[in-house]
Design an enzyme around this catalytic site. Sequence first.
Site, PDB file in Angstrom:
ATOM      1  N   GLY A  19      24.896  37.404 -17.387  1.00 34.55           N
ATOM      2  CA  GLY A  19      25.496  38.615 -16.829  1.00 34.55           C
ATOM      3  C   GLY A  19      26.643  38.270 -15.912  1.00 34.55           C
ATOM      4  O   GLY A  19      26.675  37.188 -15.303  1.00 34.55           O
ATOM      5  N   LYS A  68      21.900  23.665 -22.650  1.00 34.75           N
ATOM      6  CA  LYS A  68      21.365  23.637 -21.287  1.00 34.75           C
ATOM      7  C   LYS A  68      20.360  22.495 -21.113  1.00 34.75           C
ATOM      8  O   LYS A  68      20.296  21.870 -20.056  1.00 34.75           O
ATOM      9  CB  LYS A  68      20.744  24.988 -20.958  1.00 34.75           C
TER      10      LYS A  68
END
Lengths: 435, 435
Positions: free
Chosen positions: B304, B202
């Site tokens: 999620g 990231k």
Amino acid sequence: MQALKVAMLGCGVVGTEVAARIQNRAEGLAERIGAPLELSAIVVRDASKARPGIDEKLLTTDAEAAIAGADIVVELMGGIEPARSLITAALRQGSSVVTANKALLAASYGELMSAADAAGVRLEHEAAVAGAIPIIRPVGDSLAGDRIERIMGIVNGTTNYILDQMDSEGWDFQQALTAAQELGYAEADPTADIGGHDAAAKAAILSSLAFHAPVSIDDVHVEGIEGITAEMVETARDQGFVIKLLAVCERVASSPAGAGLSARVYPALLDRNHALSSVRGAFNAVFIEAEAAGELMFYGQGAGGAPTASAVLGDLVSVARRKVLGGRGQYERPFHEDYPILPISAITTRYHITLDVVDRPGVLAAVSEVFADEGASIELMRQTIGDIDDEGIQHAKLVLATHSNTDSTLQKTVDRLIDLPVVHTVKSVIRVEGQ
Amino acid sequence: MQALKVAMLGCGVVGTEVAARIQNRAEGLAERIGAPLELSAIVVRDASKARPGIDEKLLTTDAEAAIAGADIVVELMGGIEPARSLITAALRQGSSVVTANKALLAASYGELMSAADAAGVRLEHEAAVAGAIPIIRPVGDSLAGDRIERIMGIVNGTTNYILDQMDSEGWDFQQALTAAQELGYAEADPTADIGGHDAAAKAAILSSLAFHAPVSIDDVHVEGIEGITAEMVETARDQGFVIKLLAVCERVASSPAGAGLSARVYPALLDRNHALSSVRGAFNAVFIEAEAAGELMFYGQGAGGAPTASAVLGDLVSVARRKVLGGRGQYERPFHEDYPILPISAITTRYHITLDVVDRPGVLAAVSEVFADEGASIELMRQTIGDIDDEGIQHAKLVLATHSNTDSTLQKTVDRLIDLPVVHTVKSVIRVEGQ
């Protein structure tokens, strides 16, 4: 590639900053856009007034001519007119527009967006809400495939500074307001800020964008912070709350007035564990609840020349790059949904009510009976001993925390409490948000 | 208008959620886009395996055919290959691509963005960094006219959960890791998370985007949290710090290796007053310092199914709307800047060093001399009495806070401290960020 001509309407603090950055960062901006930007005209009221760092040859009072010669128009003059007419003229001739004008957008969002859509150009306005915080693009674009249920924002730095000082330093309202004025956070006439009107304009824009439905400032219920006392702040603190001026925009699935949208601005109690409660000083933050994304928060500086210029320049790069790439129209389709705006009377929240009552048995019973009669439910009552007044009468302070009740039920209940012989005064009625 | 055909590659937790939302929100999405979306194929490894709520007729193992028939490709299979080849094929045929594949982007960001640019289509990847938090668009678009100086992110929820539990509950590392695994936050093999590799991917993507220069995961210095002990967390807390795994991406104006970029991931001490220190549990947050905008923070759920699907759908609406409006190419021009990536040895930070030393006069002098010799400056020394060991020797604990020193100076200093007769062990060396 040929330079893109940019006309700027207005040249105050933000405009000066934007003009300086267009010049100083010319090469980097050209690289990002794929074409150089050329500041072709700066429209001002008095072209003879010198502005530091601004090329005087660019200054003009002829807005129509400036717009006619521009590929992109940056509107930083503020106010409704002539800004609305000038923006509309720019859109109609096929120029994209960048504006920081929250008052205008809050009054005419739907109309202006439709004009942009019809002309196949863009109307960008990141700087109109929460200054430098990228909020328009996240709400309008990043969450475009999600469903925003609720936005709660601290979108006025002046009032947040005042309330924060009252909370952290124990100052009273006037003392905090004076400090805000000395620091340049508050205007000499602070009505737009402390009355909640500035926040209401932002609530209208955020609601329009989040719910794809036109919401104007007239649809927003507004209450200011003028009535917030040091005692209210202290009572809140004792109970684990902080008072914040909140802009709340939400979908309401059911209410006495049916389903719809609610947009409202008022000071409210916020639990100290809520992410927004930690927003200090003149900072802004926007808290979003979306169906799939869950809870999101965006935090940063809500005002000031450089932060606002950052937002304006982001929009300027965006529309310029778009112009280079081709393609017509608004990025996001505006206003395909049609929701009724619910009146505040139909909105359900929890409340804290502080009463000054006589100190004798039967007070709680009398007060409870009024609530029962009106169908309003109490969650918690806390009675503490108060002062003895000039007539030698012992007072008591009664704090009531209600369950969720509609605003109209609550108002009726409070009106009846005022009439109770055992109640001296209703000292405060304040809503609870974020639970 | 004609439906836009969407081929989805991969159908795990996120894919199932995306497919369900394309179906359930069909009307709203069509309104926003200006054309309906049609899920034309879902590429899976085993088409005979039933997936809840998914139309079996859409399942196929033939990725090439699925891509050939699609206007837009959504890649959710993860990993480098075959994802890279398939995305490249899709871009080359003129289809825009939405991906959540951080491993691939961290390896080949420049190459893939160039392919998109050459084909005049878009490669969107909001879901690849910090899940549902809109961060790619704010960094890439909203701040496009500003200059990002520094990004500090908590971009891995698993490690933040572990460190938060160690801090708030006093757990040791293993106990917190086990809990994270039981909650499904951590994989059975947690190496990618706790080793910092997920955060490093990231960091590479954020750096590439923020600095308009290609940064790959191999350019990112990575240290994990495996070595963080309960004692280190406690020592940090005693001094007003919290330990967080940070991804730091910054412009460095001058260093022993010259000017350039630094991208690094390591556990670091963060002042408890820093906005990032309040990020609890498995949440993510990205803190940005920009020249004009000042300090910004974005906060939300980093992982999620539903939150990631929200980001994927935002991108999908964006590329679909773009397709409807026309216009070619990437929104933002990639990689017009060319910066060297600085080695960690040239990076300057403050450090806290904890030593287990003998408890006798002269220890501070011996330790100070090593620092002076290496040109490293100490800001603060704190000595506390330690335990008596099995041989009856009294130990002392010495915590040193340094001023800013380069990593290489610090390493040399620590190597010499280890050799000092008065030093039993170097218990911990940890950097300080956010000051």
